[in-house]
Design an enzyme around this catalytic site. Structure first.
Site, short mmCIF file in Angstrom:
data_model
loop_
_atom_site.label_atom_id
_atom_site.label_comp_id
_atom_site.label_asym_id
_atom_site.label_seq_id
_atom_site.Cartn_x
_atom_site.Cartn_y
_atom_site.Cartn_z
CB THR A 35 8.71 5.22 -3.28
OG1 THR A 35 9.68 5.91 -4.07
CG2 THR A 35 9.02 3.72 -3.33
N GLY A 36 5.89 3.60 -3.54
CA GLY A 36 4.99 2.73 -2.77
C GLY A 36 3.79 2.29 -3.58
CB SER A 37 1.19 -0.22 -2.85
OG SER A 37 0.80 0.26 -1.58
CB THR A 38 -0.65 4.91 -2.22
OG1 THR A 38 -0.84 4.04 -1.11
CG2 THR A 38 -1.89 5.76 -2.41
CG ASP A 88 5.90 9.70 -1.30
OD1 ASP A 88 5.46 8.57 -1.59
OD2 ASP A 88 7.03 9.87 -0.79
N GLY A 89 2.92 8.79 -0.87
CA GLY A 89 2.13 8.15 0.17
C GLY A 89 2.74 8.38 1.54
N GLY A 102 8.81 5.76 4.87
CA GLY A 102 10.01 4.93 4.74
C GLY A 102 9.73 3.44 4.81
CD GLU A 110 9.49 7.93 0.13
OE1 GLU A 110 8.87 7.05 -0.46
OE2 GLU A 110 9.48 8.03 1.37
CE LYS A 128 -0.76 3.09 4.64
NZ LYS A 128 -0.13 3.56 3.44
C1 5RP Z 1 8.13 4.45 0.92
C2 5RP Z 1 7.11 5.26 1.63
C3 5RP Z 1 5.68 5.05 1.23
O1 5RP Z 1 5.12 6.27 0.91
C4 5RP Z 1 4.94 4.44 2.39
O2 5RP Z 1 5.62 3.27 2.81
C5 5RP Z 1 3.50 4.10 2.02
O3 5RP Z 1 3.48 3.07 1.09
P1 5RP Z 1 2.15 2.41 0.55
O4 5RP Z 1 1.52 3.41 -0.35
O5 5RP Z 1 2.64 1.18 -0.17
O6 5RP Z 1 1.29 2.07 1.73
O7 5RP Z 1 7.38 6.06 2.48
O8 5RP Z 1 9.41 4.63 1.46
#
Ligand code: 5RP
Length: 230
Positions: A35-38, A88-89, A102, A110, A128
């Site tokens: 989940t997330g923008s990445t 996942d990101g 999170g 996740e 990150k």
């Molecule tokens: C969601 C997450 C995402 O992987 C984390 O917040 C990174 O998100 P983004 O890719 O938007 O920076 O853990 O619960």
């Protein structure tokens, strides 16, 4: 291995690692999707090979919606015994593949989907990567009636804990619970920290992913995608 590119924006770096993650998707299998923008960039890239996979197991209602809108079948986690890969990101990742996750409030699902997978591939831009976890406020999903006592436990560890808000009210996760964000922690021993917090009554999931760390991180950097293996 690093592929050289010109200077790219954070959004472009996310696109780059989202596309690079396709190499880990196993044809004719079901892929675990975070989940997330990445991850949204990964989902968009995954649509280009949707006819080569059976579908996905998703870690949030938001990712499910995006996958389905692109014509990718979403399986319930209970229908699947194992996944070859979970992509996942992360909000933070260190040099050993331990992560804080999170920020998008999806940490519990996740962790559940990651636990089905043989390999966790983290996709992240270089902002990150950290030496020590804890700079990003640590998300912890909690049962609402335990929130105050869990906040006190974090404060005893030197953190400052607050309940995440949305539209002036506590945010409610996909699982109907609340999120506590903890600032000011230095998580020097992620494995021990995760085990300890998991024991506290009312904690659903702590956002430290140490027992289920990444095996690979595709890190988007100003000089291209850096592949880190742990
Ligand atoms: C969601 C997450 C995402 O992987 C984390 O917040 C990174 O998100 P983004 O890719 O938007 O920076 O853990 O619960």
């Amino acid at each position: 291995m690093t592929t050289t590119t010109n200077s790219l924006s954070q959004d472009q770096l996310k696109t780059l690692v989202g596309q690079a993650a396709l190499q880990y998707v196993v044809p004719d299998e079901i892929v675990g999707v975070g989940t997330g923008s990445t991850v949204n960039k990964f989902i968009d890239a995954l649509a280009t090979m949707k006819d080569q996979i059976r579908g996905a197991v998703s870690s949030s209602l938001a990712s499910t919606e995006r996958l389905q809108a692109l014509g990718i079948k979403v399986f319930d986690a209970n229908e699947v015994e194992a996944l070859a890969v979970y992509i996942d990101g992360a909000d933070e990742i260190d040099g050993k593949g331990y992560m804080v996750k999170g920020g998008g409030a999806a940490l519990t699902r996740e962790k559940i989907v990651a636990a089905l997978a043989k390999q966790f591939v983290c996709i992240a831009d270089e902002s990150k990567l950290v030496d020590v976890l804890g700079e990003f406020p640590l998300p912890v999903e909690v049962i609402p009636m335990a929130a105050a006592q869990i906040q006190r436990r974090f404060e005893a560890l030197g953190g400052t804990a607050s309940i995440r808000q949305k539209d002036g009210k506590p945010l409610v996760t996909d699982n109907g619970q609340h999120i506590i964000d903890v600032r000011g922690l230095k998580i020097n021993d992620p494995l021990e920290f995760e085990s300890t917090v998991n024991q506290w009554p009312g904690v659903v999931t702590v956002g430290v992913f140490a027992h289920q760390k990444a095996g690979v991180c595709l890190l988007g950097t100003s000089s291209g995608v850096r592949t880190m293996t742990f």
